[in-house]
Write a protein that holds these residues in place. Structure first.
Motif, PDB file in Angstrom:
ATOM      1  N   ARG A   1       0.838  -1.201   0.000  1.00 49.00           N
ATOM      2  CA  ARG A   1       0.000   0.000   0.000  1.00 49.00           C
ATOM      3  C   ARG A   1       0.872   1.249   0.000  1.00 49.00           C
ATOM      4  N   HIS A   2       0.335   2.331  -0.548  1.00 47.23           N
ATOM      5  CA  HIS A   2       1.008   3.625  -0.546  1.00 47.23           C
ATOM      6  C   HIS A   2       0.107   4.674   0.105  1.00 47.23           C
ATOM      7  N   HIS A   3       0.773   5.715   0.623  1.00 45.57           N
ATOM      8  CA  HIS A   3       0.058   6.832   1.254  1.00 45.57           C
ATOM      9  C   HIS A   3       0.603   8.104   0.603  1.00 45.57           C
TER      10      HIS A   3
ATOM     11  N   MET B   1      10.035   7.815  -2.934  1.00 46.34           N
ATOM     12  CA  MET B   1       9.050   8.023  -4.008  1.00 46.34           C
ATOM     13  C   MET B   1       8.809   9.514  -4.187  1.00 46.34           C
TER      14      MET B   1
ATOM     15  N   ILE C   1       5.142   6.293   3.278  1.00 48.93           N
ATOM     16  CA  ILE C   1       5.753   5.023   3.648  1.00 48.93           C
ATOM     17  C   ILE C   1       7.118   4.866   2.988  1.00 48.93           C
ATOM     18  N   HIS C   2       7.222   5.333   1.738  1.00 47.63           N
ATOM     19  CA  HIS C   2       8.455   5.135   0.961  1.00 47.63           C
ATOM     20  C   HIS C   2       9.055   6.505   0.644  1.00 47.63           C
TER      21      HIS C   2
ATOM     22  N   CYS D   1       5.367   9.886  -0.825  1.00 48.74           N
ATOM     23  CA  CYS D   1       4.662   8.786  -0.167  1.00 48.74           C
ATOM     24  C   CYS D   1       5.153   8.720   1.267  1.00 48.74           C
TER      25      CYS D   1
HETATM   26 CU   LIG Z   1       4.653   4.239  -0.991  1.00 49.15          CU
END
Ligand SMILES: [Cu+2]
Length: 208
Positions: free
Chosen positions: A89-91, A132, A128-129, A126
């Protein structure tokens, strides 16, 4: 008589309608050292003319823990969808004044489409990442495109006239957006070369 025939051929050649070439602008973009610059946004405004045309829609997917494409250009009012084609999943979020939003963790097609109704630059991240990143350039004109792998782009225009051609790249020093005024004639491509001042590439830069 053979003489008459020959003359007829010449006359019909002279009066044959000219094959019209494209009317527009051909642009080449380089950095200060002459290296070609792909992914530069070129957008064109008619001098004194109001923007027309439909804003349309665009898509920025997430795949392999990246936003694809890295750079998107849309007309003011365009809607962008954010399909997540990763298994994780991405946010996604933007803190940019031109369009702030926060799309909580999601999978697949669950993200709300966003309408970009203000001209400017929007940077996506993002939560979480950290690596990105994506850039959206929102422009008040229907005449725009990105340079290809050779730093070149051609944009067709509907009419002759004076146009302001602007070049924007996400990695320029101070966000510089140089412009040139070009006179476009029917059936001809006006040409421009932009040399953009680029920031040095930082190791670990998510844009690299
Ligand atoms: Cu992400």
């Amino acid at each position: 008589m053979p003489g008459c025939l020959r003359r007829n051929v010449v006359v019909s050649f002279l009066f044959a309608p000219a094959v019209a070439g494209a009317t527009g602008v051909a642009v080449q973009v380089q950095d200060a050292t002459g290296k070609v610059l792909p992914d530069t946004v070129i957008y064109i405004e008619a001098e004194g003319g109001a923007a027309t045309g439909k804003p349309g829609t665009a898509l920025i997917e997430q795949k392999g823990l990246k936003f694809l494409p890295l750079v998107t250009v849309v007309q003011t009012g365009a809607m962008i969808n954010f399909p997540n084609n990763d298994k994780v999943r991405h946010h996604i979020y933007s803190f940019s004044p031109a369009h702030k939003f926060d799309q909580k963790l999601y999978s697949g097609q669950a993200a709300s489409p966003q309408v970009f109704d203000k001209a400017g630059t929007v940077v996506l991240g993002c939560n979480i990442h950290d690596k990105m990143i994506a850039y959206i350039k929102v422009v008040d004109t229907p005449y725009f495109a990105k340079t290809d792998g050779a730093g070149a782009v051609r944009i067709d225009l509907p009419a002759a006239g004076k146009y302001v051609v602007k070049a924007w790249h996400y990695n320029t020093v101070g966000g510089a957006t140089p412009e040139q005024v070009l006179t476009v004639k029917i059936g001809e491509l006006a040409t421009a070369i932009f040399k953009l001042p680029m920031k040095p590439i930082v190791v670990g830069d998510p844009g690299t």
